[in-house]
Write an enzyme that holds these catalytic residues in place. Structure first.
Site, PDB file in Angstrom:
ATOM      1  N   ARG A 103       0.853  -1.181   0.000  1.00 12.69           N
ATOM      2  CA  ARG A 103       0.000   0.000   0.000  1.00 12.69           C
ATOM      3  C   ARG A 103       0.892   1.235   0.000  1.00 12.69           C
ATOM      4  O   ARG A 103       1.753   1.373   0.871  1.00 12.69           O
ATOM      5  CB  ARG A 103      -0.861   0.055   1.270  1.00 12.69           C
ATOM      6  CG  ARG A 103      -1.945  -0.948   1.315  1.00 12.69           C
ATOM      7  CD  ARG A 103      -3.065  -0.546   2.243  1.00 12.69           C
ATOM      8  NE  ARG A 103      -2.653  -0.231   3.606  1.00 12.69           N
ATOM      9  CZ  ARG A 103      -3.495   0.172   4.551  1.00 12.69           C
ATOM     10  NH1 ARG A 103      -4.761   0.330   4.284  1.00 12.69           N
ATOM     11  NH2 ARG A 103      -3.064   0.404   5.766  1.00 12.69           N
ATOM     12  N   THR A 107      -1.220   7.457  -0.366  1.00 13.16           N
ATOM     13  CA  THR A 107      -2.511   7.366  -1.079  1.00 13.16           C
ATOM     14  C   THR A 107      -3.335   6.155  -0.630  1.00 13.16           C
ATOM     15  O   THR A 107      -4.527   6.072  -0.913  1.00 13.16           O
ATOM     16  CB  THR A 107      -2.271   7.215  -2.598  1.00 13.16           C
ATOM     17  OG1 THR A 107      -1.575   5.970  -2.802  1.00 13.16           O
ATOM     18  CG2 THR A 107      -1.433   8.358  -3.153  1.00 13.16           C
ATOM     19  N   ASP A 199      -0.052  -3.716  12.299  1.00 15.29           N
ATOM     20  CA  ASP A 199       0.406  -4.038  10.946  1.00 15.29           C
ATOM     21  C   ASP A 199       0.730  -5.526  10.891  1.00 15.29           C
ATOM     22  O   ASP A 199       1.705  -5.988  11.501  1.00 15.29           O
ATOM     23  CB  ASP A 199       1.627  -3.186  10.595  1.00 15.29           C
ATOM     24  CG  ASP A 199       2.017  -3.370   9.135  1.00 15.29           C
ATOM     25  OD1 ASP A 199       2.249  -4.521   8.714  1.00 15.29           O
ATOM     26  OD2 ASP A 199       2.060  -2.368   8.406  1.00 15.29           O
ATOM     27  N   ASP A 202       4.262  -6.570   9.594  1.00 17.17           N
ATOM     28  CA  ASP A 202       5.323  -6.254  10.567  1.00 17.17           C
ATOM     29  C   ASP A 202       5.301  -7.222  11.742  1.00 17.17           C
ATOM     30  O   ASP A 202       6.345  -7.627  12.242  1.00 17.17           O
ATOM     31  CB  ASP A 202       5.171  -4.817  11.081  1.00 17.17           C
ATOM     32  CG  ASP A 202       5.624  -3.798  10.047  1.00 17.17           C
ATOM     33  OD1 ASP A 202       6.347  -4.193   9.100  1.00 17.17           O
ATOM     34  OD2 ASP A 202       5.248  -2.618  10.175  1.00 17.17           O
TER      35      ASP A 202
HETATM   36  C1  PRP Z   1      -1.533  -4.872   4.340  1.00 16.79           C
HETATM   37  C2  PRP Z   1      -2.392  -6.115   4.397  1.00 16.79           C
HETATM   38  C3  PRP Z   1      -3.176  -6.016   3.118  1.00 16.79           C
HETATM   39  C4  PRP Z   1      -3.370  -4.544   2.964  1.00 16.79           C
HETATM   40  C5  PRP Z   1      -4.776  -4.223   3.375  1.00 16.79           C
HETATM   41  O1  PRP Z   1      -0.457  -5.058   3.522  1.00 16.79           O
HETATM   42  O2  PRP Z   1      -1.664  -7.294   4.508  1.00 16.79           O
HETATM   43  O3  PRP Z   1      -2.520  -6.563   1.994  1.00 16.79           O
HETATM   44  O4  PRP Z   1      -2.442  -3.902   3.844  1.00 16.79           O
HETATM   45  O5  PRP Z   1      -5.046  -2.899   3.164  1.00 16.79           O
HETATM   46  P1  PRP Z   1      -6.102  -2.364   2.087  1.00 16.79           P
HETATM   47  O6  PRP Z   1      -7.325  -3.194   2.265  1.00 16.79           O
HETATM   48  O7  PRP Z   1      -6.291  -0.932   2.491  1.00 16.79           O
HETATM   49  O8  PRP Z   1      -5.495  -2.503   0.728  1.00 16.79           O
HETATM   50  P2  PRP Z   1       0.703  -3.978   3.374  1.00 16.79           P
HETATM   51  O9  PRP Z   1       0.427  -3.067   2.214  1.00 16.79           O
HETATM   52  O10 PRP Z   1       0.966  -3.324   4.690  1.00 16.79           O
HETATM   53  O11 PRP Z   1       1.933  -4.854   2.898  1.00 16.79           O
HETATM   54  P3  PRP Z   1       2.722  -6.017   3.654  1.00 16.79           P
HETATM   55  O12 PRP Z   1       1.869  -7.252   3.616  1.00 16.79           O
HETATM   56  O13 PRP Z   1       3.948  -6.146   2.820  1.00 16.79           O
HETATM   57  O14 PRP Z   1       3.022  -5.581   5.063  1.00 16.79           O
HETATM   58  N1  URA Z   2      -2.910  -3.519   6.982  1.00 12.68           N
HETATM   59  C1  URA Z   2      -2.536  -3.999   8.189  1.00 12.68           C
HETATM   60  O1  URA Z   2      -1.580  -4.782   8.296  1.00 12.68           O
HETATM   61  N2  URA Z   2      -3.210  -3.589   9.283  1.00 12.68           N
HETATM   62  C2  URA Z   2      -4.239  -2.737   9.205  1.00 12.68           C
HETATM   63  O2  URA Z   2      -4.830  -2.416  10.239  1.00 12.68           O
HETATM   64  C3  URA Z   2      -4.621  -2.249   7.938  1.00 12.68           C
HETATM   65  C4  URA Z   2      -3.945  -2.677   6.841  1.00 12.68           C
END
Ligand code: PRP
Ligand code: URA
Length: 208
Positions: A103, A107, A199, A202
């Site tokens: 993400r 944005t 997160d 993380d």
């Molecule tokens: C997180 C999560 C989803 C996304 C959800 O991933 O694992 O993929 O955010 O958010 P959305 O519904 O608003 O799109 P992130 O982008 O943090 O990446 P990561 O899995 O690499 O930590």
């Molecule tokens: N992605 C995450 O990992 N946690 C949240 O709360 C939202 C998006």
């Protein structure tokens, strides 16, 4: 299609530990795996079975089996990978595709950085895996991409969903059934789910 929320004391219990900020990496990963198995159990309730004849130690027996090879799990990298370990125990011959999205933190729009699917993906029953459904951007981008490849049967399995994300997916892709362990209260100003679990990526990988 209304979202399916697992409503069970075991889920409530496991989610309580998962959300706790004091829960460490090992336990966090184990809980995501266990919840994923329970999500898969629910998502395969309408699975097609085919006739099979087997032999018990005592006699021949006409029964039914699942064609495991029909299934493909598609984790959204990174956090979605944490769901694979559990779910693959239940359907061990399923194929696995990967989509890499992150993400954009300003944005909140998803950006694709990787896409590799098993052969004949369009003929398979696809379960998209991501522990978090927040704004719905990542889920919608993944469904859009899979449909571009001709995939018709898609279910979305997540641990925690936000009401906005559920609505967004349902209005753009009404044919995709969502399964989750909880629909939480709301998103905060920076797109995190409240109460949520923080997160997910993380916490799984210990990156923050
Ligand atoms: C997180 C999560 C989803 C996304 C959800 O991933 O694992 O993929 O955010 O958010 P959305 O519904 O608003 O799109 P992130 O982008 O943090 O990446 P990561 O899995 O690499 O930590
Ligand atoms: N992605 C995450 O990992 N946690 C949240 O709360 C939202 C998006």
């Amino acid at each position: 299609m209304k979202e399916i929320v697992l409503n069970h004391p075991l889920i409530t219990h496991k989610l309580a530990i998962l959300r706790d900020k004091n829960t460490g990496t090992k336990e966090f990963r184990e809980l995501i795996s266990e919840i994923s198995i329970l999500l898969c159990y629910e998502a395969t309730k309408d699975a097609k079975l085919h006739s099979a004849e087997i032999e018990t130690p005592l006699e021949k027996y006409k029964t039914k089996k699942l064609n495991e090879d029909d299934y493909a799990f598609v984790p959204i990298l990174r956090a979605g990978m944490s769901m694979v370990e559990g779910i693959i125990k239940v359907i061990p011959n399923a194929k696995i595709g990967h989509i890499g999205l992150y993400r954009n933190e300003e944005t909140l729009e998803p950006v694709e950085y990787y896409y590799k699917m098993p052969e004949n993906i369009k003929k398979r029953q696809v379960f998209i895996l991501d522990p978090m459904l927040a704004t719905g951007g990542s889920a919608i981008a993944t469904i859009d991409r899979l449909k571009k490849d001709g995939v018709k049967n898609i279910k979305f399995l997540c641990v925690i969903a936000a009401p906005d994300g559920v609505k967004a997916v349902q209005s753009k892709h009404p044919d995709v059934q969502i399964y989750c362990a909880s629909v939480d209260r709301k998103l905060n100003d920076v797109g995190y789910i409240l109460p949520g679990l923080g997160d997910a990526g993380d916490r799984v990988y210990g990156t923050k």
